[in-house]
Design an enzyme around this catalytic site. Structure first.
Site, PDB file in Angstrom:
ATOM      1  N   ASP A   1      -1.977   7.778  10.469  1.00  0.00           N
ATOM      2  CA  ASP A   1      -1.709   6.386   9.952  1.00  0.00           C
ATOM      3  C   ASP A   1      -2.972   5.820  10.560  1.00  0.00           C
ATOM      4  O   ASP A   1      -2.900   5.584  11.872  1.00  0.00           O
ATOM      5  CB  ASP A   1      -0.309   5.962  10.631  1.00  0.00           C
ATOM      6  CG  ASP A   1       0.083   4.783  10.155  1.00  0.00           C
ATOM      7  OD1 ASP A   1      -0.914   3.964   9.842  1.00  0.00           O
ATOM      8  OD2 ASP A   1       1.135   4.392  10.589  1.00  0.00           O
ATOM      9  N   ILE A   2      -3.624   4.888   9.981  1.00  0.00           N
ATOM     10  CA  ILE A   2      -4.803   4.286  10.444  1.00  0.00           C
ATOM     11  C   ILE A   2      -4.440   3.243  11.129  1.00  0.00           C
ATOM     12  O   ILE A   2      -5.214   2.695  12.077  1.00  0.00           O
ATOM     13  CB  ILE A   2      -5.741   4.208   9.401  1.00  0.00           C
ATOM     14  CG1 ILE A   2      -5.283   2.923   8.209  1.00  0.00           C
ATOM     15  CG2 ILE A   2      -6.410   5.253   8.340  1.00  0.00           C
ATOM     16  CD1 ILE A   2      -6.449   2.371   7.375  1.00  0.00           C
TER      17      ILE A   2
ATOM     18  N   ASN B   1      -7.982  -6.217  -2.245  1.00  0.00           N
ATOM     19  CA  ASN B   1      -8.274  -6.806  -3.734  1.00  0.00           C
ATOM     20  C   ASN B   1      -9.040  -7.995  -3.143  1.00  0.00           C
ATOM     21  O   ASN B   1      -9.472  -8.355  -2.064  1.00  0.00           O
ATOM     22  CB  ASN B   1      -7.079  -7.202  -4.382  1.00  0.00           C
ATOM     23  CG  ASN B   1      -6.185  -8.230  -3.484  1.00  0.00           C
ATOM     24  OD1 ASN B   1      -6.526  -8.699  -2.434  1.00  0.00           O
ATOM     25  ND2 ASN B   1      -4.858  -8.340  -3.816  1.00  0.00           N
TER      26      ASN B   1
ATOM     27  N   GLY C   1       0.409  -0.672  -0.751  1.00  0.00           N
ATOM     28  CA  GLY C   1      -0.027   0.337   0.002  1.00  0.00           C
ATOM     29  C   GLY C   1      -0.665   0.457   1.190  1.00  0.00           C
ATOM     30  O   GLY C   1       0.028  -0.098   2.126  1.00  0.00           O
ATOM     31  N   VAL C   2      -1.806   1.247   1.603  1.00  0.00           N
ATOM     32  CA  VAL C   2      -2.321   1.099   3.000  1.00  0.00           C
ATOM     33  C   VAL C   2      -2.797  -0.452   3.284  1.00  0.00           C
ATOM     34  O   VAL C   2      -2.639  -1.188   4.288  1.00  0.00           O
ATOM     35  CB  VAL C   2      -3.632   2.058   2.878  1.00  0.00           C
ATOM     36  CG1 VAL C   2      -4.261   1.773   4.139  1.00  0.00           C
ATOM     37  CG2 VAL C   2      -3.125   3.307   2.814  1.00  0.00           C
ATOM     38  N   ASP C   3      -3.252  -1.064   2.278  1.00  0.00           N
ATOM     39  CA  ASP C   3      -3.783  -2.668   2.295  1.00  0.00           C
ATOM     40  C   ASP C   3      -2.439  -3.297   3.050  1.00  0.00           C
ATOM     41  O   ASP C   3      -2.639  -4.247   3.761  1.00  0.00           O
ATOM     42  CB  ASP C   3      -4.121  -3.274   1.274  1.00  0.00           C
ATOM     43  CG  ASP C   3      -4.819  -4.548   1.490  1.00  0.00           C
ATOM     44  OD1 ASP C   3      -5.252  -4.850   2.524  1.00  0.00           O
ATOM     45  OD2 ASP C   3      -4.659  -5.345   0.382  1.00  0.00           O
TER      46      ASP C   3
END
Length: 134
Positions: A9-10, A23, A31-33
């Site tokens: 997990d970053i 975006n 998601g990740v963002d």
């Protein structure tokens, strides 16, 4: 230092920087963002609103706020349209601009977007650099 692939997990990693694919509005869309924005907290949202818009193929840097990473490099990549709309040029620019920001700020980034390369069969930096200029 050789390239390492780390599955984790970053938002929980203690690194100089993570690279977040986002975006153009930089709003933590999904998601990740979304996880990065949620983990970093409201201060990240505030800074991103001040920095937006983020043009396709460009990158901007913010603090990591509540994340363990000191910084977040944000980049806005292409939407796949069959490979005929300049996607490889935009993707290459995302990588190069993110790496440029990392180097300019004395960091070693943790790359989040490798899945974009792997799905297109790109497995090395040399292959990335030799992407056809459409």
């Amino acid at each position: 230092m050789p390239l390492q692939i780390i599955r984790q997990d970053i938002t929980k990693m203690k690194v100089d920087a993570i690279v977040n694919t986002t975006n153009e509005e930089m709003v933590g869309y999904n998601g990740v963002d979304y996880a990065v924005h949620k983990g970093a907290g409201a201060e990240l949202d505030k800074e991103c609103r001040q920095l937006a818009p983020l043009g396709l193929g460009t990158a901007k840097i913010t603090k990591g706020y509540n994340l363990d990473a000191k910084y977040i490099i944000h980049t806005s990549g292409p939407t796949w349209q069959g490979g005929l709309a300049g996607e490889s040029i935009i993707l290459k620019s995302c990588y190069l601009e993110s790496l440029k920001l990392a180097v300019e700020n004395g960091m070693v980034p943790l790359w989040n977007s490798c899945r974009n390369l792997v799905t297109k069969g790109i497995t090395s930096i040399q292959e990335l650099m030799s992407l056809n200029e459409e």
